[in-house]
Design a protein around this motif. Structure first.
Motif, mmCIF file in Angstrom:
data_model
loop_
_atom_site.group_PDB
_atom_site.id
_atom_site.type_symbol
_atom_site.label_atom_id
_atom_site.label_comp_id
_atom_site.label_asym_id
_atom_site.label_seq_id
_atom_site.Cartn_x
_atom_site.Cartn_y
_atom_site.Cartn_z
ATOM 1 N N GLY A 66 0.853 -1.394 -0.047
ATOM 2 C CA GLY A 66 0.152 0.065 -0.119
ATOM 3 C C GLY A 66 0.806 1.310 -0.033
ATOM 4 N N ASN A 67 1.983 1.319 0.701
ATOM 5 C CA ASN A 67 2.787 2.451 0.939
ATOM 6 C C ASN A 67 3.608 2.584 -0.452
ATOM 7 N N SER A 68 3.738 1.401 -1.261
ATOM 8 C CA SER A 68 4.690 1.683 -2.549
ATOM 9 C C SER A 68 3.778 2.174 -3.459
ATOM 10 N N LEU A 69 2.306 1.605 -3.376
ATOM 11 C CA LEU A 69 1.687 2.243 -4.405
ATOM 12 C C LEU A 69 1.097 3.643 -4.417
ATOM 13 N N VAL A 70 1.098 4.131 -3.064
ATOM 14 C CA VAL A 70 1.222 5.570 -2.908
ATOM 15 C C VAL A 70 2.257 6.341 -3.236
ATOM 16 N N LEU A 71 3.208 5.739 -2.904
ATOM 17 C CA LEU A 71 4.704 6.594 -3.445
ATOM 18 C C LEU A 71 4.736 6.393 -4.936
ATOM 19 N N VAL A 73 2.072 6.590 -7.097
ATOM 20 C CA VAL A 73 1.236 7.672 -7.379
ATOM 21 C C VAL A 73 1.974 9.102 -7.487
ATOM 22 N N VAL A 74 2.314 9.399 -6.029
ATOM 23 C CA VAL A 74 3.149 10.604 -5.864
ATOM 24 C C VAL A 74 4.343 10.843 -7.000
ATOM 25 N N THR A 135 5.667 7.684 5.032
ATOM 26 C CA THR A 135 6.268 6.939 3.717
ATOM 27 C C THR A 135 6.250 7.659 2.503
ATOM 28 N N TRP A 136 5.225 8.621 2.326
ATOM 29 C CA TRP A 136 4.940 8.948 0.862
ATOM 30 C C TRP A 136 5.980 10.143 0.980
#
Length: 264
Positions: A66-71, A73-74, A135-136
């Motif tokens: 989940g953190n990697s997917l947010v990263l 996207v950003v 994490t973002w």
């Protein structure tokens, strides 16, 4: 017919060798995931993905994913909102600065990740004080990491399109610069923008060193944690991540073909 072109047999040999280079590790990893600790081969390890008994063991991977997917996207937003418009601006208004900009954009590829982290550590101390330790915030570092790859992908599309003529025509018709960039230039750079986005997602999903040294939980660091409990689960998620990137590649290829047909 070009006499310098390789023969049909040579092309087949090269294709088989390249295919084997990629296929053998993937097939080996898949066969490894089918290994049954009780003997033989089965899907028992894949069944752990939906087994409630392994929910706690899988939690770090889901959190890291989940953190990697947010990263991802950003990071993609950084590439599309900051890098791409800057490249268009340099191409149209400041062509003499292109060699300098290209050098700066390609420089991160020559800097080891651990050296990059050492340089970014004081900056991240200030980021933690102002924006927190989420994490973002790694997206700022990842934006630098993907810059050389995104630059090449976008620059290839810029060189293939006559952006100057398109922008001048749109400006003559009264369009403002935001409209020119979003509605006129971006559609002609779609293939390069999609390729840059795919590369950014692939780099973010596969990056380990920066996240580990800055003590952030992402997909790769979570798999290291889970590997200590079950060696098969990280291999399964690696295959799934590669499948995701492959699907994204197919989507980009279809979008690019559709764009070419629309233009023709």
């Amino acid at each position: 017919m070009n006499s310098l072109a390789p023969s049909r047999l040579t092309r087949w040999i090269i294709g088989i060798l390249v295919g084997a280079f990629f296929a053998i590790p993937l097939i080996s990893t898949f066969l490894y995931t089918l290994h049954d600790p009780k003997g033989g081969m089965s899907l028992v390890n894949w069944h752990k993905l939906i087994d409630p008994a392994f929910a706690s063991a899988l939690q770090p991977i889901w959190t890291g994913l989940g953190n990697s997917l947010v990263l991802a996207v950003v990071t993609v937003l950084i590439v599309l909102v900051l890098v791409a418009p800057t490249m268009i601006l340099v191409h149209l208004r400041f062509p003499r600065l292109r060699p300098v900009f290209e050098f700066l954009a390609l420089l991160p590829i020559s800097i080891p990740a651990i050296v990059l982290v050492v340089g970014l550590s004081p900056i991240y101390l200030q980021i933690a004080r102002t924006l927190g330790t989420g994490t973002w915030t790694l997206a700022f570092a990842y934006g630098i990491t993907v810059l050389p790859f995104a630059y090449r992908a976008i620059q290839a599309s810029i060189d293939a399109a006559d952006l100057r003529t398109l922008s001048e025509a749109a400006r003559t018709l009264g369009a403002g610069w935001p409209t020119v960039v979003i509605k006129v230039l971006a559609p002609n750079l779609r293939q390069g923008l999609l390729a840059a986005s795919l590369i950014s997602v692939a780099v973010v999903l596969g990056e380990f060193t920066i996240a580990s040294l800055l003590n952030r939980q992402v997909f790769q660091t979570a798999m290291v944690v889970v590997r200590n409990q079950d060696p098969y689960l990280p291999a399964i998620f690696t295959l799934l991540a590669l499948l995701l990137v492959f699907v994204l590649l197919l989507i980009i290829g279809r979008a690019a073909r559709g764009h070419r047909k629309a233009r023709s």
